[in-house]
Design a protein around this motif. Structure first.
Motif, PDB file in Angstrom:
ATOM      1  N   ASN A  30      58.017  38.936  40.896  1.00 21.05           N
ATOM      2  CA  ASN A  30      56.833  38.899  41.771  1.00 21.05           C
ATOM      3  C   ASN A  30      57.179  38.665  43.251  1.00 21.05           C
ATOM      4  OD1 ASN A  30      54.174  39.408  41.972  1.00 21.05           O
ATOM      5  ND2 ASN A  30      53.489  37.594  40.877  1.00 21.05           N
ATOM      6  N   THR A  66      46.804  44.951  49.044  1.00 23.40           N
ATOM      7  CA  THR A  66      48.218  45.321  48.983  1.00 23.40           C
ATOM      8  C   THR A  66      49.118  44.299  49.673  1.00 23.40           C
ATOM      9  OG1 THR A  66      47.882  46.659  50.951  1.00 23.40           O
ATOM     10  CG2 THR A  66      47.783  47.792  48.840  1.00 23.40           C
ATOM     11  N   LYS A  80      51.254  47.023  45.509  1.00 27.42           N
ATOM     12  CA  LYS A  80      51.636  45.888  46.358  1.00 27.42           C
ATOM     13  C   LYS A  80      53.094  45.948  46.787  1.00 27.42           C
ATOM     14  CE  LYS A  80      48.389  42.648  44.267  1.00 27.42           C
ATOM     15  NZ  LYS A  80      48.307  41.454  43.422  1.00 27.42           N
ATOM     16  N   GLY A  90      47.756  31.507  36.301  1.00 24.83           N
ATOM     17  CA  GLY A  90      48.488  32.690  36.716  1.00 24.83           C
ATOM     18  C   GLY A  90      49.744  32.933  35.900  1.00 24.83           C
ATOM     19  N   GLY A  91      50.622  33.779  36.450  1.00 22.10           N
ATOM     20  CA  GLY A  91      51.886  34.064  35.791  1.00 22.10           C
ATOM     21  C   GLY A  91      51.819  35.301  34.926  1.00 22.10           C
ATOM     22  N   LYS A 127      52.513  30.142  40.058  1.00 22.01           N
ATOM     23  CA  LYS A 127      51.645  30.480  38.932  1.00 22.01           C
ATOM     24  C   LYS A 127      50.339  29.697  39.009  1.00 22.01           C
ATOM     25  CE  LYS A 127      55.237  31.839  35.759  1.00 22.01           C
ATOM     26  NZ  LYS A 127      55.893  31.392  34.517  1.00 22.01           N
ATOM     27  N   ARG A 132      55.822  45.309  45.057  1.00 23.01           N
ATOM     28  CA  ARG A 132      56.509  44.092  44.614  1.00 23.01           C
ATOM     29  C   ARG A 132      57.271  44.377  43.329  1.00 23.01           C
ATOM     30  NH1 ARG A 132      53.735  40.050  47.545  1.00 23.01           N
ATOM     31  NH2 ARG A 132      54.899  38.357  46.613  1.00 23.01           N
ATOM     32  N   HIS A 189      45.568  37.311  37.124  1.00 23.66           N
ATOM     33  CA  HIS A 189      45.493  38.494  37.981  1.00 23.66           C
ATOM     34  C   HIS A 189      46.144  39.737  37.372  1.00 23.66           C
ATOM     35  CE1 HIS A 189      44.472  35.646  41.296  1.00 23.66           C
ATOM     36  NE2 HIS A 189      43.735  36.657  41.655  1.00 23.66           N
ATOM     37  N   VAL A 204      46.528  29.324  40.099  1.00 22.99           N
ATOM     38  CA  VAL A 204      45.366  30.120  40.452  1.00 22.99           C
ATOM     39  C   VAL A 204      44.269  29.166  40.912  1.00 22.99           C
ATOM     40  CG1 VAL A 204      43.530  31.571  39.503  1.00 22.99           C
ATOM     41  CG2 VAL A 204      45.899  32.014  38.885  1.00 22.99           C
ATOM     42  N   GLU A 247      46.231  33.500  43.932  1.00 23.03           N
ATOM     43  CA  GLU A 247      47.314  33.006  43.079  1.00 23.03           C
ATOM     44  C   GLU A 247      48.581  32.845  43.901  1.00 23.03           C
ATOM     45  OE1 GLU A 247      47.882  35.098  39.435  1.00 23.03           O
ATOM     46  OE2 GLU A 247      49.912  34.345  39.126  1.00 23.03           O
ATOM     47  N   ARG A 304      60.333  28.798  39.551  1.00 21.09           N
ATOM     48  CA  ARG A 304      59.205  28.048  39.989  1.00 21.09           C
ATOM     49  C   ARG A 304      58.446  27.375  38.857  1.00 21.09           C
ATOM     50  NH1 ARG A 304      58.146  33.169  43.421  1.00 21.09           N
ATOM     51  NH2 ARG A 304      57.628  33.796  41.345  1.00 21.09           N
ATOM     52  N   ASN A 305      58.470  27.941  37.654  1.00 19.67           N
ATOM     53  CA  ASN A 305      57.542  27.395  36.663  1.00 19.67           C
ATOM     54  C   ASN A 305      58.043  27.362  35.221  1.00 19.67           C
ATOM     55  OD1 ASN A 305      55.844  28.680  38.943  1.00 19.67           O
ATOM     56  ND2 ASN A 305      54.464  27.249  37.959  1.00 19.67           N
TER      57      ASN A 305
END
Lengths: 145, 359
Positions: B318, A93, B289, B81-82, A71, B291, B56, A73, A68, B135-136
């Motif tokens: 993110n 990670t 992660k 995603g998102g 946004k 983030r 995800h 995927v 991803e 971005r979206n």
């Protein structure tokens, strides 16, 4: 290293240009698979990575991992039939390694090919690969890495 | 006079559906499109009340499952995603199935921008000053009216968005993982500063859904110089894939395929006293992660434009904690901003102080 429109395309690797992936066979017969620098440039910064699980059989041209960015995927497609033998533990990670080092630390998955001698004929390398990537970039309207 | 378009795309309206059916259709149409068995398509879709997480995301890190179960709200995982969203009959979804050739571009960010610009133009035609926000998002004066995301398979892709015709803000907050004690008049009012609906913008002049959909379809037809062929059902190739996909998607195995525990995504609150005022920071961190997952900044400071803070939050969503300083500096460098006694460094310090609590 060879480049096409500023994108690194190492000439010692195998490629499936449509799927925009590279592959490299090691001495034990396992195939390491990753995204090309061109694929990374198209997708932008990758923020998530989900590989198929170790032990799963994946089909040629089917998803062996999902990534991803922004946004968006999308699948990373296996260039051959095979069984997943290893996923990249660093990417859980640090998925950003895919962009930072696509041919090194950012590798996606390792497969044990089911019938390598047959499937290898679908893959290309060297000058043939460079020419096909250039053609693909033309079709995609790609300015350069 | 414009030449009559020679290319037809399909306009598909599949009505209100269960989320699993809607996402199985995503898979069916995209796969069929990739195989060359489906035309380029604009689809409109509706949802029964549903909490929809990004592909995800981890269910329990994003959603308040107790409230969801008690209120018969569906939970589903998108292909795209998102972040997590709540949808019900007060909104609808739009989605485009195209390929890179149709857009003469393989750059995913450029594709998202072109589609969002087009949908924003449709909303402008309805009297709403909508614009794409990287971005979206599609936003109106800094407030989101449409969140979007995409999924690609080979050269084919699906790009989808919601459109907030009307919205139950409190319900959304209860569906998402926001502590119940934090949901009050003030926090609902803060959330309203980030989201806007056609109802709020146009009051009793809100066109009916058919007109809103027509405006979007027309803007897309003009952008791509095509005409529409309308239908309300899948073709046989799509139907076949749909039934297989529904079996996979309408299952706990699909929905809970990512479900790291809440403890790996702590919510931290902090107050930072800057010379120009108090900065309150609430942040959800992806501990694994490292983030920033979500960030909310409020306080009694003064900035112009007032949407600045919302844009800053969006730009940091993110992103890696180690990039915080660089990202905040880059944000302030590209914006024309007026702040009273407040500097970019104050925001960096405020967010860093909150993040330090998670370490």
């Amino acid at each position: 290293m060879a480049t096409v429109r500023g994108c690194d395309i190492p000439d010692e690797l195998f490629y499936n240009v449509d799927s925009n992936v590279w592959a490299s066979l090691d001495e034990s017969g396992n195939l390491t698979i990753g995204m090309t620098s061109y694929a990374c440039s198209l997708s932008g910064q990758i923020v998530s990575y989900t590989p198929r699980k170790v032990g799963k059989l994946v089909k040629k041209n089917k998803s062996c991992a999902t990534v991803e960015s922004g946004k968006w995927v999308g699948p990373v497609k296996a260039p051959v039939d095979g069984e997943v033998v290893e996923v990249n533990p660093l990417l859980e990670t640090q998925p950003e390694l895919i962009n930072a080092d696509p041919y090194g630390q950012g590798w996606i998955i390792r497969l044990r090919p089911s019938h390598w001698s047959e499937d290898v004929t679908d893959l290309i390398s060297g000058d043939v690969a460079l020419a096909q990537f250039d053609k693909k970039m033309e079709v995609d309207g790609f300015g350069g890495c | 006079m414009h030449a009559k378009p020679s290319t037809s795309w399909r306009l598909l309206d599949t009505g209100t559906r269960h989320a699993a059916e809607n996402f199985a259709m995503n898979r069916a149409i995209l796969e069929s499109h990739q195989q060359g068995s489906s035309p380029h398509t604009l689809r409109f879709l509706g949802f029964f009340p549903a909490a929809l997480i990004g592909f995800h995301q981890d269910v329990e890190q994003e959603l308040n499952l107790d409230y969801i179960r008690a209120n018969n709200i569906e939970v589903q995982r998108r292909l795209s995603g998102g972040g997590a969203i709540y949808m019900d009959e007060l909104q609808f979804g739009w989605e485009l199935y195209l390929n890179r050739k149709a857009l003469a571009s393989g750059d995913m960010a450029a594709i998202a921008k072109r589609i969002c610009d087009t949908v924003a133009r449709a909303l402008q035609g309805l009297g709403v000053d909508a614009h794409f926000r990287p971005r979206n998002d599609i936003e109106v004066d800094g407030r989101k009216i449409s969140g979007t995301g995409g999924y690609f398979d080979g050269d084919s892709f699906l790009y989808q968005g919601s459109l907030l015709v009307d919205f139950d803000m409190e319900r959304m907050m209860r569906v998402l993982r926001i502590p119940a004690e934090k949901i009050n008049h003030k926090s609902i009012s803060d959330a309203r500063q980030r989201i806007i609906t056609l109802r709020e913008l146009l009051a009793d002049k809100v066109p009916d859904l058919g007109q809103v959909k027509s405006a979007i379809a027309q803007a897309i037809a003009e952008e791509f110089a095509i005409e529409w062929e309308a239908t309300d059902s899948l073709n046989p190739a799509e139907e076949a894939i749909f039934h297989q996909a529904l079996e996979e998607i309408d299952s706990d195995e699909w929905i809970y395929q990512h479900n790291r525990p809440v403890s790996e995504a702590p919510l931290i609150e902090d107050i930072y006293k800057a010379p120009g005022g108090l900065i309150r920071t609430t942040v959800i961190v992806d501990a694994l992660k490292q983030r920033i997952k979500q960030l909310w900044i409020t306080g009694d400071f003064f900035v112009i434009p007032s949407r600045l803070v919302v844009d800053l939050e969006a730009s940091l969503r993110n992103t890696a904690i180690t990039d915080l300083e660089k990202n905040v500096q880059a944000f302030f460098a590209q914006a024309e901003i007026e702040m009273l006694m407040l500097k970019a460094e104050d925001f960096i310090a405020a967010i860093s102080q909150a993040l330090a609590k998670s370490q």
